[in-house]
Motif scaffolding. Sequence first.
Motif, PDB file in Angstrom:
ATOM      1  N   TRP A  86       0.804  -1.229   0.000  1.00  0.00           N
ATOM      2  CA  TRP A  86       0.000   0.000   0.000  1.00  0.00           C
ATOM      3  C   TRP A  86       0.837   1.279   0.000  1.00  0.00           C
TER       4      TRP A  86
ATOM      5  N   ASN B  17       7.318   5.671  10.574  1.00  0.00           N
ATOM      6  CA  ASN B  17       6.342   4.681  10.092  1.00  0.00           C
ATOM      7  C   ASN B  17       4.949   5.029  10.604  1.00  0.00           C
ATOM      8  N   GLY B  18       3.972   4.314  10.087  1.00  0.00           N
ATOM      9  CA  GLY B  18       2.590   4.631  10.424  1.00  0.00           C
ATOM     10  C   GLY B  18       2.282   4.458  11.903  1.00  0.00           C
ATOM     11  N   SER B  19       2.825   3.398  12.492  1.00  0.00           N
ATOM     12  CA  SER B  19       2.568   3.153  13.914  1.00  0.00           C
ATOM     13  C   SER B  19       3.085   4.306  14.777  1.00  0.00           C
TER      14      SER B  19
ATOM     15  N   TYR C  12      -7.397  -0.465  12.304  1.00  0.00           N
ATOM     16  CA  TYR C  12      -5.981  -0.821  12.336  1.00  0.00           C
ATOM     17  C   TYR C  12      -5.159   0.453  12.331  1.00  0.00           C
ATOM     18  N   HIS C  13      -4.334   0.621  13.369  1.00  0.00           N
ATOM     19  CA  HIS C  13      -3.506   1.821  13.436  1.00  0.00           C
ATOM     20  C   HIS C  13      -2.027   1.489  13.617  1.00  0.00           C
ATOM     21  N   GLY C  14      -1.677   0.200  13.491  1.00  0.00           N
ATOM     22  CA  GLY C  14      -0.277  -0.176  13.617  1.00  0.00           C
ATOM     23  C   GLY C  14      -0.072  -1.227  14.693  1.00  0.00           C
TER      24      GLY C  14
ATOM     25  N   GLU D 141      -9.715   5.624  10.786  1.00  0.00           N
ATOM     26  CA  GLU D 141      -9.220   5.631   9.415  1.00  0.00           C
ATOM     27  C   GLU D 141     -10.356   6.240   8.577  1.00  0.00           C
TER      28      GLU D 141
ATOM     29  N   ASP E 262      -6.305   8.925  10.835  1.00  0.00           N
ATOM     30  CA  ASP E 262      -5.149   8.130  10.445  1.00  0.00           C
ATOM     31  C   ASP E 262      -5.209   7.950   8.931  1.00  0.00           C
TER      32      ASP E 262
ATOM     33  N   VAL F  56      -2.720   7.118   7.105  1.00  0.00           N
ATOM     34  CA  VAL F  56      -1.516   6.375   6.740  1.00  0.00           C
ATOM     35  C   VAL F  56      -1.739   5.611   5.433  1.00  0.00           C
ATOM     36  N   MET F  57      -2.905   4.984   5.297  1.00  0.00           N
ATOM     37  CA  MET F  57      -3.203   4.289   4.038  1.00  0.00           C
ATOM     38  C   MET F  57      -3.871   5.208   3.021  1.00  0.00           C
TER      39      MET F  57
ATOM     40  N   LYS G  55       2.563   5.698   4.733  1.00  0.00           N
ATOM     41  CA  LYS G  55       2.818   4.782   3.614  1.00  0.00           C
ATOM     42  C   LYS G  55       3.233   5.450   2.291  1.00  0.00           C
TER      43      LYS G  55
HETATM   44  C1  LIG Z   1      -0.217   0.428   7.700  1.00  0.00           C
HETATM   45  C2  LIG Z   1      -1.021   1.264   8.604  1.00  0.00           C
HETATM   46  C3  LIG Z   1      -0.499   1.718   9.835  1.00  0.00           C
HETATM   47  C4  LIG Z   1       0.845   1.271  10.358  1.00  0.00           C
HETATM   48  O1  LIG Z   1       1.882   1.711   9.568  1.00  0.00           O
HETATM   49  P1  LIG Z   1       3.336   1.018   9.700  1.00  0.00           P
HETATM   50  O2  LIG Z   1       4.202   1.850   8.831  1.00  0.00           O
HETATM   51  O3  LIG Z   1       3.177  -0.388   9.212  1.00  0.00           O
HETATM   52  O4  LIG Z   1       3.713   1.073  11.126  1.00  0.00           O
HETATM   53  C5  LIG Z   1      -1.268   2.564  10.590  1.00  0.00           C
HETATM   54  N1  LIG Z   1      -2.477   2.956  10.179  1.00  0.00           N
HETATM   55  C6  LIG Z   1      -3.017   2.550   9.017  1.00  0.00           C
HETATM   56  C7  LIG Z   1      -4.348   3.044   8.607  1.00  0.00           C
HETATM   57  C8  LIG Z   1      -2.306   1.680   8.194  1.00  0.00           C
HETATM   58  O5  LIG Z   1      -2.855   1.237   7.055  1.00  0.00           O
END
Ligand SMILES: *Cc1c(COP(=O)(O)O)cnc(C)c1O
Length: 454
Positions: free
Chosen positions: A57, A115-117, A149-151, A225, A259, A261-262, A288
Amino acid sequence: MLDKETLVAWDKRYLWHPFTQMQDWLTEDVVIIERGEGCYLIDTAGNRYIDGTASMWTNVHGHNHPELNTALKAQLDKISHTTLLGYSNIPAIQLAQKLVEITPAGLNKVFYSDNGSTAVEIALKMAYQYWQHKGEPQRKLFIHFDNAYHGDTIGAMSVGGIDSFHTTFDSLLFKGIRVSAPETYRSTRYTDTSGNNTNVKTRWLNAVEAALSENAGQVAGIILEPLIQGAGGMLVAPKGFLKALAVLAKRWETLLIVDEVMTGFGRTGKMWACEHEDVTPDILCTAKGLAAGYLPLAATLTTDDIYNAFLGEYRDLKTFFHGHTFTGNPLACAVALENIAIFERENLISQLQPTLEHFRNRLQDFYALPHVGDVRVCGFAAGVELMKNPDTHTPYPFEEKVGIRVCKEALARGAMLRPLVNTIVLMPPLQISISTVDTLLDIAYSSIAVITER
Ligand SMILES: *Cc1c(COP(=O)(O)O)cnc(C)c1O
């Protein structure tokens, strides 16, 4: 160079792969990627695969992109890393300015991590400490959602909602308020003419409001998310849910943490998912796609209000005591800057629209397959959920590994996919051509047909 046999042997001897049952891995063939070209990954034997999940992703403009490569090399010739603790660097400054410019108005400060986490951990700690500075230290709880999912770090898991990942660690996680989500399976198919699914949305919002009211004055923030929950199975939220949640957060005077991240960097068809519903959160997390899928880089953006609450005399200890060693890494920031420059030069978001439309339309064909229960799509993020019996909503048993078997079949046909249990994820790099979208979907379609109708 090592031959494939040695590489496989060493992989199996020395590596522990993420989210992988290594007992299975040890008995299977290993695909070792050597190169990338646009949307294709090329293995050590020269086989080409469409990168159907954008390398977890992350990938935006394709692999081995000439302009991204040039930007990275130019920075490499200056300096690879220098710290943001006590000093600054040029790409980190420029990127912060740019991120403030391209994110929803009101997000004016950028805190980097890798990173996302960590972007999420930072958001949570920022929100938590903010309320202490504001004289409301009793605001300690975060509202979060089922399937979120947030990590994988402890804090990020604490606001997660995927039992198979998180239950093992239950006693390590901090307490929050988990709001259950209504069943969204097939809800996107049964919408009214305006594309709304009012019933699901109302029930969900009522649950959030009940949580806010039961815990009045104790909620530090709501984290979600936006538009689509990724790792939970590509679950698309009802239209207007994000906006309504932002209104609720304001009304109950708590913080909204999104979040992205994605979803960030064009994944949903706009630069940010928040833009679809005209929302400015109090805190936004991005990772990401930030450095185009080239390097690990993350950022947590926030408002002047939150930033200002941390200002004070040195001795007051209002400082945000958080930071990672590679915070603001110049190589990663330089690639991220070029990533954004490409969006701007190519007017990418509007250029993408016909491909997105095509992707969405063609995905509807999957309903013709008898074991496809639900097709969910949000921009360039899609999930095709397989069901043993879609009519009675009977899932395939976990141990049948249907998702994994479909992806294996797809690999043999030239596409690299990765399932979320029995949901096949389709998430190509944004810069995929319409004809490659067709090839990818043809492969996914025939792989599902072969495996589920066997
Ligand atoms: C992948 C993801 C994370 C975690 O990111 P990492 O870089 O793997 O730590 C957090 N939140 C969302 C929405 C994600 O998709």
